[in-house]
Design a protein around this motif. Structure first.
Motif, PDB file in Angstrom:
ATOM      1  N   VAL A  28      19.250   6.334   1.306  1.00 37.22           N
ATOM      2  CA  VAL A  28      19.632   4.921   1.509  1.00 37.22           C
ATOM      3  C   VAL A  28      20.875   4.834   2.391  1.00 37.22           C
ATOM      4  CG1 VAL A  28      20.518   2.852   0.345  1.00 37.22           C
ATOM      5  CG2 VAL A  28      18.540   4.062  -0.589  1.00 37.22           C
ATOM      6  N   ALA A  29      21.845   5.695   2.136  1.00 35.10           N
ATOM      7  CA  ALA A  29      23.072   5.681   2.944  1.00 35.10           C
ATOM      8  C   ALA A  29      22.755   5.984   4.411  1.00 35.10           C
ATOM      9  CB  ALA A  29      24.072   6.692   2.396  1.00 35.10           C
ATOM     10  N   LEU A  30      21.904   6.971   4.662  1.00 27.72           N
ATOM     11  CA  LEU A  30      21.544   7.294   6.045  1.00 27.72           C
ATOM     12  C   LEU A  30      20.740   6.164   6.690  1.00 27.72           C
ATOM     13  CD1 LEU A  30      20.727  11.095   5.822  1.00 27.72           C
ATOM     14  CD2 LEU A  30      22.552  10.017   7.139  1.00 27.72           C
ATOM     15  N   ARG A  31      19.828   5.561   5.942  1.00 27.37           N
ATOM     16  CA  ARG A  31      19.051   4.435   6.488  1.00 27.37           C
ATOM     17  C   ARG A  31      19.989   3.291   6.869  1.00 27.37           C
ATOM     18  NH1 ARG A  31      14.687   2.161   2.578  1.00 27.37           N
ATOM     19  NH2 ARG A  31      16.589   1.552   1.499  1.00 27.37           N
ATOM     20  N   ASN A  32      20.991   3.030   6.036  1.00 34.76           N
ATOM     21  CA  ASN A  32      21.960   1.973   6.355  1.00 34.76           C
ATOM     22  C   ASN A  32      22.823   2.338   7.556  1.00 34.76           C
ATOM     23  OD1 ASN A  32      20.983   0.325   4.336  1.00 34.76           O
ATOM     24  ND2 ASN A  32      22.479   1.012   2.831  1.00 34.76           N
ATOM     25  N   ASN A  36      23.240   0.204  10.889  1.00 33.49           N
ATOM     26  CA  ASN A  36      24.575  -0.090  11.413  1.00 33.49           C
ATOM     27  C   ASN A  36      24.721   0.401  12.848  1.00 33.49           C
ATOM     28  OD1 ASN A  36      27.419  -0.866  11.265  1.00 33.49           O
ATOM     29  ND2 ASN A  36      27.805   1.332  11.250  1.00 33.49           N
ATOM     30  N   GLY A  37      24.188   1.582  13.129  1.00 33.60           N
ATOM     31  CA  GLY A  37      24.247   2.103  14.495  1.00 33.60           C
ATOM     32  C   GLY A  37      23.568   1.177  15.479  1.00 33.60           C
ATOM     33  N   GLN A  40      25.685  -1.900  16.032  1.00 32.15           N
ATOM     34  CA  GLN A  40      26.819  -1.653  16.920  1.00 32.15           C
ATOM     35  C   GLN A  40      26.393  -1.674  18.379  1.00 32.15           C
ATOM     36  OE1 GLN A  40      29.922  -1.787  15.873  1.00 32.15           O
ATOM     37  NE2 GLN A  40      29.066  -2.058  13.839  1.00 32.15           N
ATOM     38  N   ILE A  41      25.197  -1.180  18.668  1.00 34.92           N
ATOM     39  CA  ILE A  41      24.669  -1.281  20.031  1.00 34.92           C
ATOM     40  C   ILE A  41      24.525  -2.752  20.400  1.00 34.92           C
ATOM     41  CG2 ILE A  41      22.654  -0.880  21.508  1.00 34.92           C
ATOM     42  CD1 ILE A  41      22.205   1.733  19.971  1.00 34.92           C
ATOM     43  N   ASP A  42      23.978  -3.545  19.481  1.00 38.75           N
ATOM     44  CA  ASP A  42      23.804  -4.974  19.740  1.00 38.75           C
ATOM     45  C   ASP A  42      25.133  -5.672  20.016  1.00 38.75           C
ATOM     46  OD1 ASP A  42      21.064  -5.201  19.696  1.00 38.75           O
ATOM     47  OD2 ASP A  42      20.955  -5.838  17.604  1.00 38.75           O
ATOM     48  N   VAL A  43      26.178  -5.287  19.293  1.00 35.22           N
ATOM     49  CA  VAL A  43      27.504  -5.890  19.510  1.00 35.22           C
ATOM     50  C   VAL A  43      27.969  -5.630  20.943  1.00 35.22           C
ATOM     51  CG1 VAL A  43      29.956  -5.668  18.897  1.00 35.22           C
ATOM     52  CG2 VAL A  43      28.227  -5.859  17.103  1.00 35.22           C
ATOM     53  N   GLN A  44      27.845  -4.391  21.390  1.00 40.55           N
ATOM     54  CA  GLN A  44      28.277  -4.048  22.745  1.00 40.55           C
ATOM     55  C   GLN A  44      27.416  -4.750  23.792  1.00 40.55           C
ATOM     56  OE1 GLN A  44      31.091  -2.426  23.134  1.00 40.55           O
ATOM     57  NE2 GLN A  44      31.230  -2.080  20.942  1.00 40.55           N
ATOM     58  N   GLN A 142      24.450   6.944  21.733  1.00 36.21           N
ATOM     59  CA  GLN A 142      24.519   8.346  21.314  1.00 36.21           C
ATOM     60  C   GLN A 142      24.750   8.431  19.808  1.00 36.21           C
ATOM     61  OE1 GLN A 142      27.584  10.670  23.202  1.00 36.21           O
ATOM     62  NE2 GLN A 142      27.318  12.364  21.793  1.00 36.21           N
ATOM     63  N   PHE A 143      25.658   7.625  19.285  1.00 30.53           N
ATOM     64  CA  PHE A 143      25.927   7.608  17.849  1.00 30.53           C
ATOM     65  C   PHE A 143      24.671   7.228  17.085  1.00 30.53           C
ATOM     66  CE2 PHE A 143      26.993   5.207  14.009  1.00 30.53           C
ATOM     67  CZ  PHE A 143      27.717   6.162  13.309  1.00 30.53           C
ATOM     68  N   TYR A 144      23.969   6.209  17.556  1.00 33.10           N
ATOM     69  CA  TYR A 144      22.739   5.770  16.907  1.00 33.10           C
ATOM     70  C   TYR A 144      21.724   6.908  16.869  1.00 33.10           C
ATOM     71  CZ  TYR A 144      18.258   3.422  16.282  1.00 33.10           C
ATOM     72  OH  TYR A 144      17.003   3.072  15.847  1.00 33.10           O
ATOM     73  N   ASN A 145      21.519   7.579  17.986  1.00 30.87           N
ATOM     74  CA  ASN A 145      20.554   8.679  18.019  1.00 30.87           C
ATOM     75  C   ASN A 145      20.984   9.838  17.121  1.00 30.87           C
ATOM     76  OD1 ASN A 145      18.661   7.432  19.622  1.00 30.87           O
ATOM     77  ND2 ASN A 145      19.354   8.397  21.509  1.00 30.87           N
ATOM     78  N   ASP A 146      22.292  10.087  17.017  1.00 29.02           N
ATOM     79  CA  ASP A 146      22.783  11.141  16.119  1.00 29.02           C
ATOM     80  C   ASP A 146      22.470  10.800  14.658  1.00 29.02           C
ATOM     81  OD1 ASP A 146      23.753  12.583  18.270  1.00 29.02           O
ATOM     82  OD2 ASP A 146      25.844  11.952  17.974  1.00 29.02           O
TER      83      ASP A 146
END
Length: 189
Positions: A28-32, A36-37, A40-44, A142-146
């Motif tokens: 669940v933590a990883l899915r969240n 979130n990743g 964050q892309i959407d924010v940028q 990159q963070f999202y893909n990681d």
């Protein structure tokens, strides 16, 4: 002797339950983190979409006859904003953002043809902001893909794949550039 076996069975059951709870919570933590990743892309991307009209208006004053490039950027921005408004349109949104990135590259090439534009302080500030946002977008992707890698690995590896299967955890999709963004853009003056 019977109570020792019963105690061992109870300890094993408690250990399995604790492991299952821990594995579920980790998934669940990883899915969240994946969600979130992407957020964050959407924010940028939203910040970039908000910056583009100012940049286009500044360029218009110097490069009025390059209307096709300015129209392309404006249309690409509109497509990206529309795709971002649909929460289920990640594939469409990615394609729209990639189109916007290509249009911005063409705009940058056009702007280089106007030395008086590059001397304009407002333009220089906008260009610096855009460059900074592009760096942040690249980092966010990159963070999202990681995070997607960690999440997908956790779903597929033993023993957490048992919990993932029981609770229907699905793999997340990596952010990928579309085929058009892998081609070298054509720059014409």
């Amino acid at each position: 002797m019977g109570w020792i076996i019963l105690a061992i069975v109870i300890v094993v059951i408690i250990a399995l339950v604790l492991w299952a709870v821990g594995a579920y919570n980790a998934l669940v933590a990883l899915r969240n983190r994946v969600k979130n990743g992407w957020a964050q892309i959407d924010v940028q991307l939203k910040q970039r979409a908000d910056l583009i009209p100012n940049l286009v208006e500044t360029v218009k004053g110097y490069a009025g006859h390059e209307s096709s490039v300015l129209t392309q950027v404006t249309q690409a921005r509109a497509g990206a904003v529309a795709a971002a408004a649909n929460p289920n349109a990640t594939t469409v949104e990615r394609a729209a953002e990639n189109a916007l990135s290509r249009a911005l590259f063409n705009l940058q090439a056009t702007m280089e043809a106007y030395p008086q534009l590059q001397a304009n302080q407002n333009f220089m500030d906008l260009q610096a902001q855009l460059k900074d946002l592009e760096t942040k977008i690249a980092y966010a992707r990159q963070f999202y893909n990681d995070v997607v890698l960690k999440y997908n690995t956790k779903i597929e590896t033993v023993p957490s794949n048992i919990i993932a299967g029981m609770f229907h955890f699905e793999q997340a999709q990596y952010f990928q550039a579309d085929e058009g963004s892998r081609q070298v853009p054509q720059v014409r003056f």
